[in-house]
Design a protein around this motif. Structure first.
Motif, PDB file in Angstrom:
ATOM      1  N   THR A 166       1.309   7.096   1.814  1.00 45.60           N
ATOM      2  CA  THR A 166       0.661   8.400   1.929  1.00 45.60           C
ATOM      3  C   THR A 166      -0.850   8.284   2.054  1.00 45.60           C
ATOM      4  O   THR A 166      -1.510   9.202   2.512  1.00 45.60           O
ATOM      5  CB  THR A 166       0.991   9.264   0.705  1.00 45.60           C
ATOM      6  OG1 THR A 166       0.667   8.520  -0.469  1.00 45.60           O
ATOM      7  CG2 THR A 166       2.452   9.647   0.681  1.00 45.60           C
TER       8      THR A 166
ATOM      9  N   LYS B  81       0.837  -1.205   0.000  1.00 41.91           N
ATOM     10  CA  LYS B  81       0.000   0.000   0.000  1.00 41.91           C
ATOM     11  C   LYS B  81       0.867   1.249   0.000  1.00 41.91           C
ATOM     12  O   LYS B  81       1.980   1.264   0.518  1.00 41.91           O
ATOM     13  CB  LYS B  81      -0.894   0.000   1.246  1.00 41.91           C
ATOM     14  CG  LYS B  81      -2.239  -0.646   0.999  1.00 41.91           C
ATOM     15  CD  LYS B  81      -3.018  -0.734   2.274  1.00 41.91           C
ATOM     16  CE  LYS B  81      -3.991   0.418   2.413  1.00 41.91           C
ATOM     17  NZ  LYS B  81      -4.921   0.177   3.541  1.00 41.91           N
ATOM     18  N   ASP B  82       0.334   2.310  -0.563  1.00 40.38           N
ATOM     19  CA  ASP B  82       1.072   3.566  -0.594  1.00 40.38           C
ATOM     20  C   ASP B  82       0.998   4.220   0.784  1.00 40.38           C
ATOM     21  O   ASP B  82      -0.105   4.487   1.280  1.00 40.38           O
ATOM     22  CB  ASP B  82       0.435   4.475  -1.657  1.00 40.38           C
ATOM     23  CG  ASP B  82       1.171   5.791  -1.760  1.00 40.38           C
ATOM     24  OD1 ASP B  82       2.228   5.920  -1.095  1.00 40.38           O
ATOM     25  OD2 ASP B  82       0.696   6.670  -2.497  1.00 40.38           O
TER      26      ASP B  82
END
Lengths: 479, 409, 224
Positions: free
Chosen positions: B234, B231-232
């Motif tokens: 941010t 997952k990113d």
């Protein structure tokens, strides 16, 4: 009918485990029951083999096996209760070792006899098929099998009452298994017979296979270690006392071969040879067995029929020793590649004295300096603190919380050379345990006074609260 | 007697036997070749994704000019949050150079690095960093450099210069030159074999880049990537970010390191290979499919030729039955026959397949492969599988033969 | 000759609509040499196959050597064939790639275990001591038939069945084979049932039955 037996055996298996592990939940019970199944299967196999081998003494064998199993389970429990943990393991391991040596002797006798020389090793041998011999053999084998089962259970304190209940549960289990073995035995065709030596090799193989899955009862690894050491010592002595390194006959390529003897593989292969030879010798002895004399039969067809029957029967008797070779191989495999499990002992409840100090003896019931994780549970004022004591590979004792500064306090387990944080699955090298930072367990100040490790209870509780509160707050804040 | 029957049957019917042998050998050769290549690809990918060895590469971020990292930032790597998971790191400073030795001149890369550097960081334990710890698979013939003017040389560069341990190499960079004593030849199986490795300090002064490094390789104990790790960061909630940061994913360790190295960008090495990896994975599944198809085809061929030979041999089978052979005895003769052929076919398929794999991998992938040991049992087993699968139908046909109708003729 | 080795009761064999053997009641005492005669399609070979356990009857009962052949499984019939019956065919069937002695040993192998010495002496007994290592292609018709006889009696069967064993042989070989069978029967005391359409061959037996269209039409004893 077998189904009923099996059902009742599952029930008593659960009882057995529940009794042994007093404060455990459903899942643990299931997991431990599953772990016990291989041992029980091994015992089941032993009973089946004995029933086959002592055909005609079935009831004696059954009763003796059940009795032996119960004696083994309860006896080992009593041993665990009254002596330090190491002693029962040593006892069971020696029993296994003796049985393996006995197998070696029997195999050599078998191969010697197959060359046509009739010898009697001991007086009772010929009476092996008498009730007493069958009973003793079944009882002894089952005692060891029961002991291995008990060693496979996690340790827990037991009172006299639970011991009694345990004996009853073990008895019920043994009863169910032994009778299903008997039922299975009746289903097998009569032509599958087992010779005395075949029976011995199968029983020992099953016992060793069952024990090899338990690290502390394993025989194969120590055997290969011994072989390696023996070879090394011998080569050393030999080289030093007899041959001078730059001897005329020792050229460099010879040194290569000598180098082979110093390799790690020597122990493994040497161990394998020692491990498999008895079973193979017994199989060979059966293979070498003389076929009956058929010279008196005039008619060719009749002569050949007798021969064919004898050969078929010999092949049937070969099945068990050859299967035992497979069982031995399984044991060696289990020993060489033990299933990876995190060493994660149940936290032991511990209390502080009046001055608020927790004192743990270094060499008490638990040896703190064995390089393993030892977890403790400290309760004070409604607060619970989990911490552990560990000796790092550098030889330093360290006391840490069973939690790190950032993760949820799920605790740690010990793997080869590292501990693992259960929450984030991060491996932390053992050398760095005791240092703060990262996902490392939070270290706790402690002092060593004489032979004791002393920890201040208040510090411990405070350290736990700040750590856990911090991580808990983060958690709530996120939601 | 069984063997006598089989032996004579082999000797007297060479053509039929040879056909079956050929189909089995072909099937097992193709299986061996394809599986070998597939295995080699997976092996290479596994090396790429290894959790030990360098798995993070720190480079100067493109945004900042200069194109160098500062050597003085290096000890900070040992002070980051994940410091205990970082098992080692090595800085590199690269430069194109002209090497001359024994009259020969060759261009190549000179690389300044740490071999076994004793690193002292205030407040931390003293540790040893450098190539030796980070790249344990490097095979050095000779020893590692100890003095400032000692160096090790990559095997293929050494071949080009025709030198070995003990030789001297003069390295010329933009007028400046430095003489190195070669103390070892290194085999790595990678691009490093084209380089000369010398102590960082010496190379820095040679290239006149004091205190600078071009990149740093970091080796960290990491947790295998899962869906959560991909997952990113941010887009994560605070709770998730906390867990991500406290889990030793290679990405989170890389981010951690990046924070302490000024003007740097850290990237997990596997990311470089991931596009390639996806392609290789697809290639692998194509290989597997082809293997299965090839095995199926050769089983069909075996089945057909066995059918033909069964038809030819039906009087003989009928006779055996009339004499009193039961189904087990008939089956053991025919299964024994196919098993022996398939054993021979498996062995020759293995030998053939090894050659085939090498040919394919040389022409298509431009790399050599070492035929691994597990291919041998694979070849034998695939031969057995082909033989058994191919003989089921013919054997059933043989067992259904009625002596009365056949012997009547 | 007290007990019957073969007892049939209403033995019938149909192939589809065609009735190859009409209900037949036949008793053969132990040790008898029975010749079965009839023209082609009279059902004599069908009878032969039924008695030898190569075929199953459509109806009726069939007991050979005390065994009820209808109750046996396929493997049970195979076992019956190798232990109790020796069969000789018209076309001296041998496995083409095996030598004479190996063809005999094959029967031993299916029966129990092979014994080469015994197989050799069996071949010597039929007068083929000099052709042990020859394959069928190198043997004459009479020699092949003698190998088949050696193979048929190697397992000491109680019953020897011959399905026109001399059908393809010339007169001289026929006499030789018949003499041999007679000699062996005197030693081994097996029962012989021989199908033939040759009156002269039939005369070697103790009794001859005549089949026509699957029905037993006539039965006669050979004098002397």
């Amino acid at each position: 009918m077998i189904l009923i037996f099996l059902q009742s055996s599952v029930f008593s298996l659960n009882t057995l485990v529940t009794l042994k592990v007093l404060e455990s939940n459903e899942r643990d019970t299931m997991a431990i029951s599953l772990k016990l199944i291989p041992h029980l299967l091994a015992w089941f196999g032993i009973v089946l083999i004995l029933l086959r081998g002592f055909a005609g003494r079935r009831s004696v064998v059954t009763v003796a096996s059940i009795a032996g199993f119960v004696i083994g389970v309860t006896g080992t429990c009593i041993l665990f209760r009254s002596f330090p943990v190491a002693i029962p393991f040593v006892v069971v391991k020696s029993a296994l070792g003796v049985s393996f040596l006995f197998l070696w002797g029997a195999s050599i006798a078998a191969i010697y006899r197959s060359t046509g020389r009739g010898i009697t090793i001991f007086q009772g041998e010929r009476r092996g098929n008498f009730p007493l011999g069958a009973g003793i053999a079944a009882c002894m084998a089952s005692i060891v099998a029961g002991a291995i089962c008990t060693c496979g259970l996690p340790a827990a304190g037991s009172t006299l009452l639970t011991l009694l209940l345990l004996a009853v549960a073990a008895g019920a289990l043994a009863y169910a298994l032994a009778y299903s073995a008997q039922a299975l035995d009746k289903l097998l065709p009569n032509s599958y017979t087992v010779s005395l030596s075949g029976m011995l090799v199968a029983v020992v193989a099953l016992l060793l296979c069952s024990s090899s899955s338990l690290l502390r009862l394993d025989l194969f690894s120590p055997l290969s270690m011994k072989v390696m050491k023996g070879v090394h010592d011998f080569v050393h002595q030999f080289m030093e006392s007899i041959l001078i390194p730059d001897h005329l006959f020792i050229r460099s390529y010879i040194w290569k071969f000598i180098g082979l003897l110093f390799g790690k593989e020597v122990g493994f292969w040497g161990g394998l040879v020692i491990w498999f030879i008895p079973a193979l010798l017994i199989a060979m002895a059966i293979g070498f067995e003389r076929l009956p004399s058929v010279a008196h039969l005039r008619q060719g067809a009749k002569r050949r029929t007798v021969m064919a029957a004898a050969i078929r029967e010999r092949r049937c008797r070969l099945v068990i020793p050859l299967l035992s070779v497979v069982v031995f191989a399984t044991a060696a495999y289990q020993s060489s590649f033990p299933s990876v499990e995190y060493w994660d002992p149940k936290p032991l409840p511990i209390t502080a004295d009046q001055s608020g100090e927790i004192t743990i003896p270094k060499k008490g019931e638990i040896d703190l300096e064995d390089g393993k994780l030892h977890k403790y549970l400290f309760k004070q004022g409604g607060r619970e603190v989990r911490f552990f004591v560990l000796m790092t590979p550098a030889g330093q004792l360290t006391v840490d919380l069973d939690a790190c500064a950032i993760c949820k306090p799920d605790g740690y387990g010990q793997a080869e050379g590292s501990v693992i944080c259960y929450y984030c699955k991060t491996l932390i090298p053992l050398d760095t345990v005791g240092k703060p930072g990262g996902c490392n367990p939070v270290p706790v100040a402690f002092s060593v006074k004489g032979e004791n490790v002393v920890i201040d209870g208040i510090t411990l509780v405070n350290s736990w609260s700040t750590t856990v509160q911090a991580t808990a707050r983060v958690k709530e804040g996120g939601k | 007697m069984l063997f006598r029957i089989l032996k004579n049957s082999f000797l007297k019917r060479p053509k039929a036997i040879f056909l079956i042998f050929l189909s089995i050998a072909m099937g097992s050769a193709v299986a061996t070749a394809f599986l070998g290549i597939a295995g080699e690809i997976s092996h290479k990918m596994a090396l790429e994704l290894r959790s030990y060895g360098a798995n993070i590469l720190i480079e100067p971020s493109a945004a900042e000019g200069g194109g160098f990292l500062r050597e003085e930032d290096l000890p900070k790597i040992k002070t980051v949050f994940w410091k205990y998971n970082i098992t080692g790191f090595t800085p590199y400073l690269f430069g194109i150079a002209e090497f001359s030795a024994g009259g020969r001149k060759e261009r190549g890369v000179v690389s300044g690095t740490w071999f076994t550097k004793q690193l002292e960081v205030p407040g931390e334990e003293f540790s040893i960093q450098g190539i030796k710890g980070i790249a344990p698979w490097w095979e050095v013939q000779g020893r590692w450099p100890e003095d400032a003017d000692e160096a090790i040389i990559g095997a293929s560069l050494a071949k080009r210069l025709n030198i070995s341990s003990g030789s001297d190499v003069t390295t010329i960079v933009r007028g400046g030159n430095q003489k190195f004593r070669i103390v070892g030849v290194v085999t790595t199986g990678g691009y490093e074999e084209e380089q000369l490795f010398a102590p960082l300090v010496t190379v820095q002064s040679l290239l006149q880049q004091q205190g600078k490094v071009s990149r740093v390789q970091v080796s960290a104990l990491t947790v295998p990537m899962d869906d959560f790790g991909k997952k990113d960061p941010t887009t994560m909630t605070k709770d998730e970010y906390e867990k991500w940061y406290c889990t030793a994913y290679v990405t989170s360790v890389a981010k951690n390191v990046e924070e302490v190295m000024a003007g740097s960008r850290a990237k997990p090495i596997w990311q470089i290979a991931s596009a390639e990896g996806a392609l290789l994975k697809k290639l692998n599944s194509v290989m597997l499919l082809l293997t299965v198809l090839a095995l199926g085809a050769s089983a069909t061929a075996v089945s057909t030729s066995l059918m033909a030979s069964m038809a030819e041999r039906s009087p003989e089978i009928a006779l055996m039955k009339a004499i009193g052979a039961d189904r087990f005895q008939i089956s053991s003769i025919f299964i024994g026959e196919t098993l022996i052929i398939s054993l021979a076919g498996g062995v020759s398929g293995y030998l053939l397949g090894g050659q085939l794999a090498e040919l394919i991998s040389r022409t298509v992938f431009n790399s050599t492969i070492a035929s691994p040991l597990w291919l041998f049992p694979t070849a034998i087993i695939s031969a057995f599988v082909v033989a058994i699968a191919g003989s089921i139908v013919p054997l059933r046909r043989a067992l259904l033969i009625e002596p009365v109708t056949v012997l009547k003729g | 000759m007290s007990e019957n080795i073969i007892e049939t009761n209403g033995l019938t064999r149909n192939y589809g609509d065609i009735c190859a053997l009409k209900p037949l009641d036949l008793q053969v005492p132990e040790g008898e040499w029975l010749s079965v005669m009839g023209h082609s399609g009279s059902g004599k070979s069908t009878l032969m196959n039924l008695v030898g356990g190569l075929d199953r009857p459509s109806a009726g009962s069939l007991r050979v050597g005390g065994k009820d052949l209808l109750a046996l499984t396929e493997d049970g019939l195979a076992r019956f064939r190798r232990e109790s019956v020796g069969i000789i065919f018209q076309q001296h069937h041998m496995v083409p790639y095996l030598t004479a002695v190996e063809n005999v040993m094959m029967a031993q192998y299916f029966h129990s275990v092979p014994d080469e010495a015994e197989a050799r002496s069996a071949l010597e007994r039929v007068g083929l001591g000099h052709r042990l290592k020859n394959r069928p292609g190198e043997l004459s018709g009479g020699e092949q038939q003698r190998v088949c006889i050696a193979r048929a009696i190697i397992n000491s069967p109680k019953l020897l069945l011959g399905d026109e064993p001399t059908g393809n042989l010339d007169h001289k070989s026929t006499i030789m084979v018949m003499e041999l069978l007679k000699e062996l029967r005197a030693e081994e005391r097996f029962t012989v049932i021989m199908v033939t359409h040759n009156q002269e061959v039939a005369a070697w037996g103790d009794r001859t039955i005549y089949l026509d269209d699957g029905v037993l039409v006539r039965e006669e004893r050979t004098a002397g």
